[in-house]
Design an enzyme around this catalytic site. Structure first.
Site, mmCIF file in Angstrom:
data_model
loop_
_atom_site.group_PDB
_atom_site.id
_atom_site.type_symbol
_atom_site.label_atom_id
_atom_site.label_comp_id
_atom_site.label_asym_id
_atom_site.label_seq_id
_atom_site.Cartn_x
_atom_site.Cartn_y
_atom_site.Cartn_z
ATOM 1 N N GLU A 285 36.214 33.729 -1.460
ATOM 2 C CA GLU A 285 37.175 33.079 -2.139
ATOM 3 C C GLU A 285 37.846 31.792 -2.512
ATOM 4 O OE1 GLU A 285 40.409 36.809 -2.135
ATOM 5 O OE2 GLU A 285 41.569 34.643 -0.694
ATOM 6 N N GLU A 288 35.608 30.975 -4.833
ATOM 7 C CA GLU A 288 36.099 30.563 -6.158
ATOM 8 C C GLU A 288 37.523 29.907 -6.296
ATOM 9 O OE1 GLU A 288 37.449 34.548 -6.511
ATOM 10 O OE2 GLU A 288 37.371 34.822 -8.529
ATOM 11 N N CYS A 305 42.934 41.118 -1.422
ATOM 12 C CA CYS A 305 42.958 41.553 -1.277
ATOM 13 C C CYS A 305 43.548 42.718 -0.126
ATOM 14 C CB CYS A 305 42.871 41.396 0.489
ATOM 15 S SG CYS A 305 43.608 39.728 1.065
ATOM 16 N N SER A 325 42.118 36.780 -8.066
ATOM 17 C CA SER A 325 39.992 36.910 -7.530
ATOM 18 C C SER A 325 39.703 37.929 -7.494
ATOM 19 C CB SER A 325 40.363 36.604 -6.057
ATOM 20 O OG SER A 325 38.649 36.450 -5.441
ATOM 21 N N LYS A 364 45.275 51.784 1.212
ATOM 22 C CA LYS A 364 43.619 51.060 1.994
ATOM 23 C C LYS A 364 42.841 52.961 2.047
ATOM 24 C CE LYS A 364 43.229 46.689 3.327
ATOM 25 N NZ LYS A 364 42.632 45.896 2.799
ATOM 26 N N GLU A 367 42.419 52.797 -2.100
ATOM 27 C CA GLU A 367 41.107 51.430 -2.016
ATOM 28 C C GLU A 367 39.323 52.037 -1.686
ATOM 29 O OE1 GLU A 367 40.764 48.537 0.615
ATOM 30 O OE2 GLU A 367 41.010 47.056 -1.257
ATOM 31 N N GLU A 372 34.734 52.378 -8.211
ATOM 32 C CA GLU A 372 33.461 50.925 -8.631
ATOM 33 C C GLU A 372 33.394 49.931 -6.696
ATOM 34 O OE1 GLU A 372 37.014 51.206 -9.119
ATOM 35 O OE2 GLU A 372 38.292 49.076 -8.500
ATOM 36 N N CYS A 509 50.851 42.390 6.472
ATOM 37 C CA CYS A 509 50.162 43.515 6.677
ATOM 38 C C CYS A 509 50.794 44.466 8.301
ATOM 39 C CB CYS A 509 48.690 43.867 7.121
ATOM 40 S SG CYS A 509 47.510 43.729 5.409
HETATM 41 FE FE1 HC0 Z 1 45.071 43.640 6.160
HETATM 42 FE FE2 HC0 Z 1 43.260 43.114 5.002
HETATM 43 S S1 HC0 Z 1 44.987 41.518 5.829
HETATM 44 S S2 HC0 Z 1 44.724 43.772 3.788
HETATM 45 O O1 HC0 Z 1 47.073 43.094 5.498
HETATM 46 O O2 HC0 Z 1 42.936 40.641 2.952
HETATM 47 O O3 HC0 Z 1 45.214 46.531 5.830
HETATM 48 O O4 HC0 Z 1 46.050 43.681 8.788
HETATM 49 O O5 HC0 Z 1 43.062 44.737 6.832
HETATM 50 O O6 HC0 Z 1 40.715 44.245 3.865
HETATM 51 O O7 HC0 Z 1 41.449 41.287 7.499
HETATM 52 C C1 HC0 Z 1 45.296 45.346 6.318
HETATM 53 C C2 HC0 Z 1 45.405 43.649 7.992
HETATM 54 C C3 HC0 Z 1 43.058 44.292 6.445
HETATM 55 C C4 HC0 Z 1 41.354 43.128 4.370
HETATM 56 C C5 HC0 Z 1 42.104 42.010 6.320
HETATM 57 C C6 HC0 Z 1 42.861 41.451 3.565
#
Ligand code: HC0
Ligand code: SF4
Length: 576
Positions: A285, A288, A305, A325, A364, A367, A372, A509
């Protein structure tokens, strides 16, 4: 100030205070069910449905009982909170709710975590009166992330407030009328057919099991016990400061070492850290960002993310998909590397590798299933467990988490720096990226690694980082309502940022929808954030580009950051 007495104790409170708030400031507990008051800077959100009628109290001179959550105090008021009449009315409210509620508490996903169950216990309900007609709706498990069970909805509207006011997603509202009413998507659509981001903030505040996460525990046990599979696990940054709460450790306890030990005891073949992949993400990142700055690319760059945030901008801002990104999230980068580089180094067929993630996040799960985000028809990540599900697995295995010895993650994909730890809180991803971008662009050492101008819990923040001649103007938002404000500002050409970090959940998170329930106590989120910054200070390496295992990965496999192979494995595209 307004003067009144509650249970004969005098008190003076500001005008506009409710009886409930005044009683709480005297340390008097009045039970509630639908009420929700999230105090957190810009997240001063109150759910004022007053629908459950559990907080009834008596006010001298008033013939009827009043709801303490909605009734404002007046001068000279005498309130009695626990008269026989008030307690009888509360019990009756709960009995009425139970008369139309399933009685499968022992098998319920919220068993021992349910507010209705606790109320019934506290009020000594021993008998379900008025056993009559019951609603009977189908569960919706269509999304593979969130489970909606309308039969358990108590119409408190907390989820609706969260989804509509905090997240501004507008997915949930009352469906049907009268006896058949419950809260769900318009026309009772399947969740998968809505613009739900799967942020899980509705789940986080649901008092019963009307909204929960899809449970993947049995699938993970099956894989762990399959001798033909090599099952590896990664844990997200925010888990280490929250999982202890499930084992009566105080909020903000740092349990990184116990976490590593516990994962090994569960039987995973290798135990790794998403923080490793967070460092890898920063290399991509930051590259980028530097590339966009040096080649006149689109600015601002938006972090990508957070999967609920990705769902949100794909659905709501399809005309702006060139700004985020292209980096995959750390969880997905980890999976991509596990099934290529790691598989090659270990001599294991990628088809035999199972990647499990432990995440604070419900989105997640969705995700991981995005088509893809697969490589040679293999999903990068196979199963995602929330922090809560992970805690349940430990309990099933009788692991006494709080008393475990400290362990360590395995090598190759296990090293991490302080920069990756702070990913777990709002502001952390962009601070980590700025630490690296600074050193790459100036060629100098960044002495003050803690970029405190980017920290805090305000819903929308901005801060500048001076990088040589370049003044990098950074915007930060957490909570999707705040994200919307920031995106609208960019769209209108009124915000001048070069980089923006957005996290869907309040706090980032650490406040994820899969974390231990905090019951609206935002002080818990604050304690988790303090712990994240402490864990950063505990690390000897605090910049992502110092992570030796990440550097080895580039040396031995990927080539240079933002290069061809990195693009193939670590970057993605967005679908309007
Ligand atoms: Fe998160 Fe992550 S920081 S989104 O908040 O970037 O769920 O803890 O794992 O993938 O590393 C959540 C937390 C993660 C991802 C990381 C990011
Ligand atoms: Fe709304 Fe988020 Fe719940 Fe979806 S997961 S219904 S977007 S609060």
């Amino acid at each position: 100030m307004i003067k009144l007495t509650i249970n004969d104790s005098p008190i003076a409170v500001p005008k506009g205070t409710t009886i409930l708030e005044a009683a709480r400031s005297l340390g008097i507990h009045i039970p509630t069910l639908c009420h929700m008051n999230l105090h957190m800077d810009q997240f001063g959100v109150v759910n004022q449905a007053s629908s459950c009628r559990v907080c009834m109290v008596e006010v001298k001179g008033r013939p009827a009982l009043v709801t303490a959550c909605s009734e404002k105090v007046t001068d000279g008021m005498h309130v009695s909170t626990h008269t026989p009449r008030a307690i009888t009315a509360r019990r009756m409210s709960v009995e009425l709710l139970l008369s139309n509620h399933p009685k499968d508490c022992l098998m319920c996903p919220k068993n021992l975590e349910c507010d209705l169950q606790k109320l019934a216990a506290d009020l000594g309900v021993r008998d379900i009166k008025w056993a009559g007609e019951r609603i009977d709706f189908e569960k919706d498990e269509s999304s593979g992330a969130i489970v909606k069970d309308p039969n358990k909805c108590v119409m408190c509207r907390r989820c609706e407030t969260m989804c509509n006011e905090v997240q501004t997603c507008g997915i949930l509202s009352a469906v049907n009328r009268g006896f058949d009413t419950f809260v769900g998507p318009a026309f009772n659509l399947d969740m998968k057919d809505t613009s739900c981001t799967y942020c899980g903030q509705c789940v986080a505040v649901c008092p019963t099991a009307a909204l929960t996460e899809n449970n993947d525990i049995h699938k993970v046990w099956r894989e762990i016990n399959n001798p033909n599979k090599h099952v590896i696990v990664q844990v997200a940054p925010a888990i280490r400061v929250a999982v202890g709460e499930l084992f009566d450790m105080p909020p903000g306890s740092i349990s990184t070492g116990k976490l590593a030990t516990s994962l090994k005891r569960l039987g995973f073949d290798a135990v790794y850290d998403t923080d490793f992949a967070a460092d890898l993400t920063i290399l991509e990142e930051a590259s980028e960002l530097v590339h966009r700055i040096q080649h006149g690319g689109t600015l601002p760059i938006l972090t990508s993310c957070c999967p609920a945030w990705v769902q949100f901008f794909e659905h709501q801002y399809p005309d702006m998909l060139d700004i985020p990104s292209t980096c995959k999230s750390p969880q997905i980068m980890f999976g991509a590397i596990a099934k290529t580089y790691y598989a090659e180094k270990k001599g294991i067929d990628p088809k035999d590798i199972v990647v499990v993630s432990v995440m604070p996040c419900i989105a997640k799960k969705a995700e991981a299933k995005r088509t893809e985000l697969s490589h040679h028809e293999l999903q990068n990540v196979d199963y995602v467990l929330t922090t809560r599900e992970y805690g349940l697995m430990l309990k099933e295995a009788c692991i006494d988490f709080a008393n475990l010895p400290e362990g360590d993650f395995d090598h190759m994909l296990g090293e991490s720096t302080g920069a990756s730890v702070i990913f777990g809180t709002t502001g952390g991803v962009i601070e980590a990226a700025a630490r690296t971008a600074y050193e790459w662009l100036t060629g100098e050492t960044l002495e003050q690694v803690e970029l405190t101008q980017l920290r805090g819990l305000d819903g929308i923040r901005s801060g500048k980082v001076q990088i040589g001649d370049l003044e990098l103007n950074i915007g930060i938002a957490h909570g999707l309502g705040n994200a919307r404000k920031l995106l609208d500002c960019i769209k209108a050409g009124e915000c001048n940022f070069q980089a923006i970090e957005i996290m869907a959940c309040p706090g980032g998170c650490i406040g994820g929808g899969g974390q231990p329930y905090h019951h609206g106590d935002m002080e818990i989120i604050r304690q988790r954030q303090i712990a994240i910054y402490q864990e950063d200070r505990n690390k000897t390496k605090r910049k992502s580009h110092e992570n030796q295992e990440v550097l080895d990965l580039y040396d031995k496999y990927l080539g240079k950051p933002y290069g061809e192979k990195a693009h193939e494995l670590l970057h993605t595209h967005y679908v309007p």
